[in-house]
Design a protein around this motif. Sequence first.
Motif, PDB file in Angstrom:
ATOM      1  N   ARG A  73       0.858  -1.193   0.000  1.00 23.09           N
ATOM      2  CA  ARG A  73       0.000   0.000   0.000  1.00 23.09           C
ATOM      3  C   ARG A  73       0.890   1.238   0.000  1.00 23.09           C
ATOM      4  N   TYR A  74       0.432   2.256  -0.703  1.00 24.27           N
ATOM      5  CA  TYR A  74       1.193   3.501  -0.855  1.00 24.27           C
ATOM      6  C   TYR A  74       0.444   4.616  -0.122  1.00 24.27           C
ATOM      7  N   TRP A  75       1.094   5.178   0.879  1.00 24.28           N
ATOM      8  CA  TRP A  75       0.512   6.293   1.655  1.00 24.28           C
ATOM      9  C   TRP A  75       1.193   7.572   1.202  1.00 24.28           C
ATOM     10  N   GLU A  76       0.402   8.571   0.832  1.00 22.09           N
ATOM     11  CA  GLU A  76       0.968   9.808   0.293  1.00 22.09           C
ATOM     12  C   GLU A  76       1.903  10.525   1.269  1.00 22.09           C
ATOM     13  N   VAL A  77       1.641  10.412   2.575  1.00 26.55           N
ATOM     14  CA  VAL A  77       2.468  11.102   3.565  1.00 26.55           C
ATOM     15  C   VAL A  77       3.891  10.530   3.523  1.00 26.55           C
ATOM     16  N   ASP A  78       4.870  11.396   3.259  1.00 27.53           N
ATOM     17  CA  ASP A  78       6.274  11.004   3.145  1.00 27.53           C
ATOM     18  C   ASP A  78       6.496   9.906   2.117  1.00 27.53           C
ATOM     19  N   ARG A  79       5.517   9.711   1.208  1.00 27.08           N
ATOM     20  CA  ARG A  79       5.615   8.699   0.148  1.00 27.08           C
ATOM     21  C   ARG A  79       5.974   7.322   0.723  1.00 27.08           C
ATOM     22  N   THR A  80       5.233   6.969   1.769  1.00 30.89           N
ATOM     23  CA  THR A  80       5.462   5.723   2.495  1.00 30.89           C
ATOM     24  C   THR A  80       4.853   4.545   1.751  1.00 30.89           C
ATOM     25  N   ILE A  81       5.574   3.452   1.665  1.00 30.24           N
ATOM     26  CA  ILE A  81       5.011   2.191   1.194  1.00 30.24           C
ATOM     27  C   ILE A  81       5.147   1.174   2.316  1.00 30.24           C
ATOM     28  N   ILE A  82       4.034   0.513   2.660  1.00 23.11           N
ATOM     29  CA  ILE A  82       4.093  -0.584   3.614  1.00 23.11           C
ATOM     30  C   ILE A  82       3.463  -1.807   2.970  1.00 23.11           C
ATOM     31  N   GLY A  83       3.837  -2.975   3.455  1.00 22.07           N
ATOM     32  CA  GLY A  83       3.295  -4.178   2.867  1.00 22.07           C
ATOM     33  C   GLY A  83       3.684  -5.416   3.626  1.00 22.07           C
ATOM     34  N   GLY A  84       3.261  -6.551   3.090  1.00 18.79           N
ATOM     35  CA  GLY A  84       3.585  -7.840   3.681  1.00 18.79           C
ATOM     36  C   GLY A  84       3.911  -8.841   2.600  1.00 18.79           C
ATOM     37  N   ALA A  85       4.799  -9.770   2.915  1.00 19.62           N
ATOM     38  CA  ALA A  85       5.164 -10.855   2.008  1.00 19.62           C
ATOM     39  C   ALA A  85       5.139 -12.157   2.783  1.00 19.62           C
ATOM     40  N   VAL A  86       4.376 -13.128   2.287  1.00 19.92           N
ATOM     41  CA  VAL A  86       4.261 -14.436   2.944  1.00 19.92           C
ATOM     42  C   VAL A  86       4.606 -15.520   1.918  1.00 19.92           C
ATOM     43  N   PRO A  87       5.882 -15.838   1.749  1.00 15.81           N
ATOM     44  CA  PRO A  87       6.262 -16.854   0.767  1.00 15.81           C
ATOM     45  C   PRO A  87       5.917 -18.250   1.257  1.00 15.81           C
ATOM     46  N   LEU A  88       5.500 -19.101   0.337  1.00 16.28           N
ATOM     47  CA  LEU A  88       5.212 -20.496   0.660  1.00 16.28           C
ATOM     48  C   LEU A  88       6.276 -21.376   0.003  1.00 16.28           C
ATOM     49  N   ALA A  89       5.893 -22.232  -0.928  1.00 13.64           N
ATOM     50  CA  ALA A  89       6.873 -23.119  -1.563  1.00 13.64           C
ATOM     51  C   ALA A  89       7.781 -22.380  -2.533  1.00 13.64           C
ATOM     52  N   LYS A  90       7.276 -21.310  -3.125  1.00 17.40           N
ATOM     53  CA  LYS A  90       8.044 -20.559  -4.113  1.00 17.40           C
ATOM     54  C   LYS A  90       8.476 -19.210  -3.543  1.00 17.40           C
ATOM     55  N   PRO A  91       9.658 -18.715  -3.944  1.00 13.70           N
ATOM     56  CA  PRO A  91      10.083 -17.376  -3.514  1.00 13.70           C
ATOM     57  C   PRO A  91       9.158 -16.301  -4.071  1.00 13.70           C
ATOM     58  N   LEU A  92       9.104 -15.179  -3.366  1.00 14.18           N
ATOM     59  CA  LEU A  92       8.376 -14.001  -3.834  1.00 14.18           C
ATOM     60  C   LEU A  92       9.378 -12.887  -4.090  1.00 14.18           C
ATOM     61  N   GLU A  93       9.181 -12.149  -5.171  1.00 13.69           N
ATOM     62  CA  GLU A  93      10.123 -11.082  -5.529  1.00 13.69           C
ATOM     63  C   GLU A  93       9.452  -9.721  -5.407  1.00 13.69           C
ATOM     64  N   LEU A  94      10.165  -8.769  -4.805  1.00 12.31           N
ATOM     65  CA  LEU A  94       9.674  -7.407  -4.655  1.00 12.31           C
ATOM     66  C   LEU A  94       9.976  -6.636  -5.930  1.00 12.31           C
ATOM     67  N   THR A  95       8.945  -6.249  -6.637  1.00 17.93           N
ATOM     68  CA  THR A  95       9.119  -5.562  -7.917  1.00 17.93           C
ATOM     69  C   THR A  95       8.438  -4.203  -7.887  1.00 17.93           C
ATOM     70  N   ALA A  96       8.838  -3.345  -8.808  1.00 16.94           N
ATOM     71  CA  ALA A  96       8.262  -2.001  -8.897  1.00 16.94           C
ATOM     72  C   ALA A  96       6.936  -2.041  -9.632  1.00 16.94           C
TER      73      ALA A  96
END
Length: 277
Positions: free
Chosen positions: A38-61
């Motif tokens: 999620r992108y919060w306009e204040v200070d251009r903050t991004i927060i989020g969660g990643a819950v990988p299971l059997a396969k890796p998860l990649e953080l992309t733009a």
Amino acid sequence: MEIIRTHNPEGFKQLDTAALRRDFLIGGLFAPGKIDLRYWEVDRTIIGGAVPLAKPLELTATKELLAANYFCERREVGIVNLGGPGAVEADGDSYLLEKLDALYIGKGTQSVKFTSKDPAQPAQFYIVSYPAHSAHPTKRVCLANAQVLELGTVETANRRKLCKLLVPGLVESCQLVLGVTIMETGSVWNTMPCHTHERRSEVYLYFDVPQKAFVTHYLGRPTETRHLIVRDREAALSPSWSIHSGSGTCAYGFVWAMGGENQEFTDMDAVQMEDLR
């Protein structure tokens, strides 16, 4: 990526419960097998969660929003693991994170991947990101190496352990300051007496809140406070003009993360108890 717009203090006073929850409370960040941001306009903050299971998860733009070739092209990232053991790979280097260990990833890191040691007990990576103007080294800080403050008293029901993880003196960063606070059994009040800090915004992500329990999170100007009922692994957003405090139906923990003009932890504007409304 959902965008959360900001409010000024006067408009904030007009919000009903549904609008407060829409614009100041974030849930649903920890879906199995996904990264949710999620992108919060204040200070251009991004927060989020990643819950990988059997396969890796990649953080992309998200190119439409970040206008970047990769997520950390102009950003820094802080990560705290809230689940089972897992690893974060940053440009080929792997960092094992147990529960409540943290990792700082600096500007210019092109590849960020998340894995769980055991998909049956997956890691739950909490992600906080701010824009960065310079590059700093990626660094892991285990909970055992945190700078710890013992705060509060039994009499005021606010005994807690504040653990500084990604802070000056342990980690170099551009804006990001991050740590965790853990309430002692029998204590329920956090950040009370409360404060504001005009030079930075803050996000509280509550964790280890039992299923039938909740935290009442207080926000708003000191003389115009409101509250949110917050469940496990939900985040409350705090702009610079707002207090950020809570009381729970039992003990709990939360991750605090700040970004803005000043990284000095003690840069706070204290609010007198008798001035709260």
